[in-house]
Scaffold this active site. Structure first.
Site, PDB file in Angstrom:
ATOM      1  N   CYS A   9     -30.412  -0.965  -6.673  1.00  0.00           N
ATOM      2  CA  CYS A   9     -30.070  -1.700  -5.449  1.00  0.00           C
ATOM      3  C   CYS A   9     -30.262  -0.739  -4.277  1.00  0.00           C
ATOM      4  O   CYS A   9     -30.956   0.264  -4.404  1.00  0.00           O
ATOM      5  CB  CYS A   9     -28.671  -2.299  -5.514  1.00  0.00           C
ATOM      6  SG  CYS A   9     -27.324  -1.111  -5.539  1.00  0.00           S
ATOM      7  N   CYS A  82     -32.744  -6.421  -3.475  1.00  0.00           N
ATOM      8  CA  CYS A  82     -32.807  -5.613  -2.258  1.00  0.00           C
ATOM      9  C   CYS A  82     -34.082  -5.860  -1.460  1.00  0.00           C
ATOM     10  O   CYS A  82     -34.374  -5.140  -0.526  1.00  0.00           O
ATOM     11  CB  CYS A  82     -32.618  -4.135  -2.582  1.00  0.00           C
ATOM     12  SG  CYS A  82     -33.502  -3.517  -4.013  1.00  0.00           S
ATOM     13  N   CYS A  86     -36.886  -2.484  -2.373  1.00  0.00           N
ATOM     14  CA  CYS A  86     -36.996  -2.123  -3.785  1.00  0.00           C
ATOM     15  C   CYS A  86     -38.307  -1.413  -4.045  1.00  0.00           C
ATOM     16  O   CYS A  86     -39.367  -1.899  -3.692  1.00  0.00           O
ATOM     17  CB  CYS A  86     -36.893  -3.373  -4.653  1.00  0.00           C
ATOM     18  SG  CYS A  86     -35.211  -3.972  -4.783  1.00  0.00           S
TER      19      CYS A  86
END
Length: 146
Positions: A9, A82, A86
């Protein structure tokens, strides 16, 4: 069969830490579990520590880690939602769970997100546990999305 799984995350202070905690609890030694963030926070959220303690998982010694702190090739890579933040990490199987970041939300919302993560981790653990080798595991995971 040992499976390497990573949960990613942004801050590695809530969602991915919860997922790592559940995977370690339910994986019973068959997994090598990691979590990391693209922009690690200074510490794991105290709300994360609290809601995981309610499930019997001690997160008090956990700390946020960056992407470079985990293996750079994984069997399973789970991103928490995210978006553009990411990164690409090599993995045999990738999935984005699209879970809202609970930072700044109420404790009840933290619990709801924790429970969503627990259910998703349990589903992955059932597939891992029911696979006799990595080839079978990857085939079963790919069937989930397709």
């Amino acid at each position: 069969m040992r499976v390497i799984i990573g949960f990613i995350c942004i801050g590695n202070s809530c969602r991915s830490q919860m997922a790592e905690g559940f995977a370690n609890q339910y994986g019973s030694g068959s997994l090598e579990v990691y979590s990391a963030g693209t922009h690690p926070a200074a510490m794991v959220s105290q709300d994360t520590v609290l809601v995981m303690k309610e499930k019997g998982i001690d997160m008090s010694r956990q700390y946020p880690k960056g992407i470079l702190d985990i293996p750079q090739e994984l069997d399973i890579l789970i991103t928490m939602g995210c978006g553009v933040e990411c990164p690409f990490l090599p993995a045999h199987y990738r999935e984005d769970w699209g879970i809202e970041d609970p930072v700044g939300l109420s404790l009840e919302e933290f619990r709801n997100i924790r429970d969503i993560i627990e259910t998703k981790v349990q589903s992955i653990m059932e597939i891992v546990g029911g696979s006799k080798d990595k080839e079978m595991l990857m085939e079963r995971l790919k069937n989930l999305i397709g």
